[in-house]
Design an enzyme around this catalytic site. Structure first.
Site, PDB file in Angstrom:
ATOM      1  N   HIS A  69      43.842  42.353  52.913  1.00  0.00           N
ATOM      2  CA  HIS A  69      43.334  41.033  53.315  1.00  0.00           C
ATOM      3  C   HIS A  69      44.474  40.096  53.715  1.00  0.00           C
ATOM      4  O   HIS A  69      45.641  40.314  53.376  1.00  0.00           O
ATOM      5  CB  HIS A  69      42.518  40.402  52.181  1.00  0.00           C
ATOM      6  CG  HIS A  69      43.335  40.105  50.946  1.00  0.00           C
ATOM      7  ND1 HIS A  69      44.177  39.024  50.844  1.00  0.00           N
ATOM      8  CD2 HIS A  69      43.416  40.761  49.760  1.00  0.00           C
ATOM      9  CE1 HIS A  69      44.747  39.004  49.657  1.00  0.00           C
ATOM     10  NE2 HIS A  69      44.306  40.064  48.977  1.00  0.00           N
ATOM     11  N   GLU A 105      40.494  44.681  43.804  1.00  0.00           N
ATOM     12  CA  GLU A 105      41.904  44.734  43.429  1.00  0.00           C
ATOM     13  C   GLU A 105      42.050  45.230  41.992  1.00  0.00           C
ATOM     14  O   GLU A 105      41.075  45.290  41.218  1.00  0.00           O
ATOM     15  CB  GLU A 105      42.529  43.339  43.610  1.00  0.00           C
ATOM     16  CG  GLU A 105      44.028  43.259  43.334  1.00  0.00           C
ATOM     17  CD  GLU A 105      44.868  44.200  44.186  1.00  0.00           C
ATOM     18  OE1 GLU A 105      44.677  45.430  44.055  1.00  0.00           O
ATOM     19  OE2 GLU A 105      45.730  43.717  44.956  1.00  0.00           O
TER      20      GLU A 105
END
Length: 512
Positions: free
Chosen positions: A72, A146
């Site tokens: 990202h 994550e």
């Protein structure tokens, strides 16, 4: 010592949303039971982890598949220096949105059949920008979140250090053995990454985009090529960096061959300022593949003899020299091959003239050397195999070194080891606080050098791919005697219109 591998269920592979809690483990679990002393435990666990990752097979595939991983863009917590983990309180900054748009442009001509993404806001928004107007829905998979960092999440780094002391220090220097709230986050992440691959490979697609996060993308790359959790923070993933993995089916069935086609192709320069594995670095080896030669053809054998650069090769060399302008290169070491010397000479000329803006300016001297152990053409030219089956190996096929005779790979590996030791000696001068060495050679020798950097063996040679004119960057934050960190592999964005597309059309039976 006993190693027990026990399947404990699996999550659904083909749904649009998966939302288990961070502490639930619905993917395939691996239980390791060891009767070892506490003194040996850390070392033994790391060795077991690496061996275990290599031994677990992926499901077979019927056709070649390419997977493009993107981290990202910059998030608000990235900008604040706050530990994010799998929390979902941070969103893309304006810079992050811009980075995602740059990645969209980078991939705009590339074909994708499907997009998997982490559902966390920063990753989901990045995926939406890159995916653009495509009609297929983005598949949100919570296993792509994550790394789970539990009590660390939300803290500024100095707060983590003050609150957790030795545990925070271990997170920085020995992450694979880092434990918090009764969990080993990095080990859990590696296990989860493998379960993601099972789902991605099961999807009926030839080219897949995956948008996720820094640590999980590291784990995806590492588990794909068989590297254990001790490689955490070794294969960098910058904001909106692009990595590419090729999965090639075997004619005999079984787990596919896997090749890392490129690592961390960033929207910005791969040599710009930034940390490597969370630390500043001043020692660096840059591997520049020589430009295309008069003997190169996409269908032909990748060793065309001692050929000079063709016009495309000259352009590629100039582009590589321009990319390196922001660095002060100490020395350039090349193979004696004409194309390598030509590429090295262009880089040297641009480096020496870089600071000369006035008539009285004195060019900066950059030392140039030629090293015999970087020459690889003779290895293949002198072999009987050169006129037989290896002559038909296409140079742009991922993992082509897997098809080279084992004896030749052994010779290549041994010779590259000599070159690697020489390069390490070149950056080991402690009197020079900053040192940048550029090595120019054929893709085959650079693939082997990266293998030595990662402490691998010749069996990994087919796990990496490099293109003519590409740049790969190896950092040494702990000096020449420390572990190398791979900043990027096969970076080609600097070549502009002459770069090789990340994906290729799957129409008309083309492989990629």
């Amino acid at each position: 010592m006993f190693l027990v591998v026990r399947p404990c269920g699996s999550s659904s592979a083909r749904i649009h949303h998966l939302h288990p809690t961070p502490t639930s483990h619905r993917s395939r679990n691996v239980v390791v039971r060891c009767s070892i002393s506490s003194v040996q435990e850390k070392k033994e666990r790391a060795e077991l982890d690496s061996a275990l990752q290599s031994s677990l097979a992926f499901p077979p595939i019927r056709a070649a598949k390419r997977v493009v991983l993107v981290r990202h863009g910059q998030s608000t917590w990235n900008a604040e220096g706050r530990i994010q983990g799998s929390s979902n309180f941070s969103v893309l900054t304006k810079k992050g949105e811009s980075q995602a748009e740059t990645s969209r442009q980078m991939l705009i001509d590339d074909h994708f059949d499907a997009c998997f993404a982490s559902p966390l806001a920063r990753s989901k928004r990045t995926a939406e920008i890159i995916w653009g107007p495509r009609q297929e829905p983005i598949i949100l998979d919570f296993d792509l979140r994550e790394i789970d960092l539990y009590s660390f999440q939300g803290l500024l780094k100095h707060e983590g250090k003050a609150k957790f002391g030795s545990a925070f220090r271990q997170w920085q220097v020995d992450a694979v053995n880092f434990i918090i709230d009764g969990h080993y986050p990095v080990r859990e992440l590696w296990e989860r990454a493998r379960s993601c691959w099972t789902k991605i490979l099961a999807h009926d697609s030839r080219s897949v985009l995956v948008v996720a996060h820094n640590a999980v993308n590291q784990a995806l790359v590492a588990t794909a090529i068989g590297l254990g959790a001790e490689y955490f923070r070794t294969l960098l993933q910058s904001n909106c960096g692009v990595s590419v993995l090729d999965f090639i089916p075997r004619s005999e069935g079984g787990s596919p061959r896997i090749c890392l086609n490129r690592l961390n192709q960033t929207p910005g320069s791969p040599i710009a300022g930034g940390k490597s594995g969370g630390r500043e670095t001043s020692k660096r080896i840059i591997l520049v593949c020589n430009g295309s030669t008069q003997g190169n053809t996409e269908e032909g054998f990748p060793f065309g003899g001692d050929q000079p650069l063709n016009m495309l090769g000259v352009i590629q060399s100039q582009k590589s020299a321009e990319l390196l302008l922001d660095l002060k290169v100490n020395s350039i070491i090349s193979s004696s091959n004409k194309a390598c010397v030509g590429t090295a000479t262009v880089i040297s000329q641009v480096q020496e003239a870089a600071d000369c803006l006035g008539a009285d300016c004195v060019p900066r001297y950059v030392e140039m050397k030629q090293m015999a152990s970087l020459d690889v053409e003779t290895i293949f030219k002198q072999s009987e195999m050169a006129s037989n089956n290896i002559s038909n190996i296409p140079q742009f096929q991922p993992g082509w070194l897997n098809r080279v005779d084992d004896g030749l790979r052994t010779t290549l590996w041994d010779q590259s080891g000599t070159a690697w030791r020489y390069l390490l000696d070149e950056i080991s001068d402690e009197s020079k606080p900053e040192e940048v060495i550029v090595a120019v050679g054929h893709p085959a020798i650079h693939i082997a050098l990266m293998g030595h950097c990662l402490n691998l063996t010749k069996e990994w040679l087919g796990s990496f791919h490099l293109d003519a004119g590409s740049v790969s960057v190896l950092d040494f934050p702990d000096g020449a005697k420390g572990k190398g960190v791979i900043r990027c592999i096969n970076y080609t964005a600097h070549l502009g219109r002459w770069s090789i597309p990340i994906t290729r059309s799957t129409e008309d039976g083309e492989e990629f």
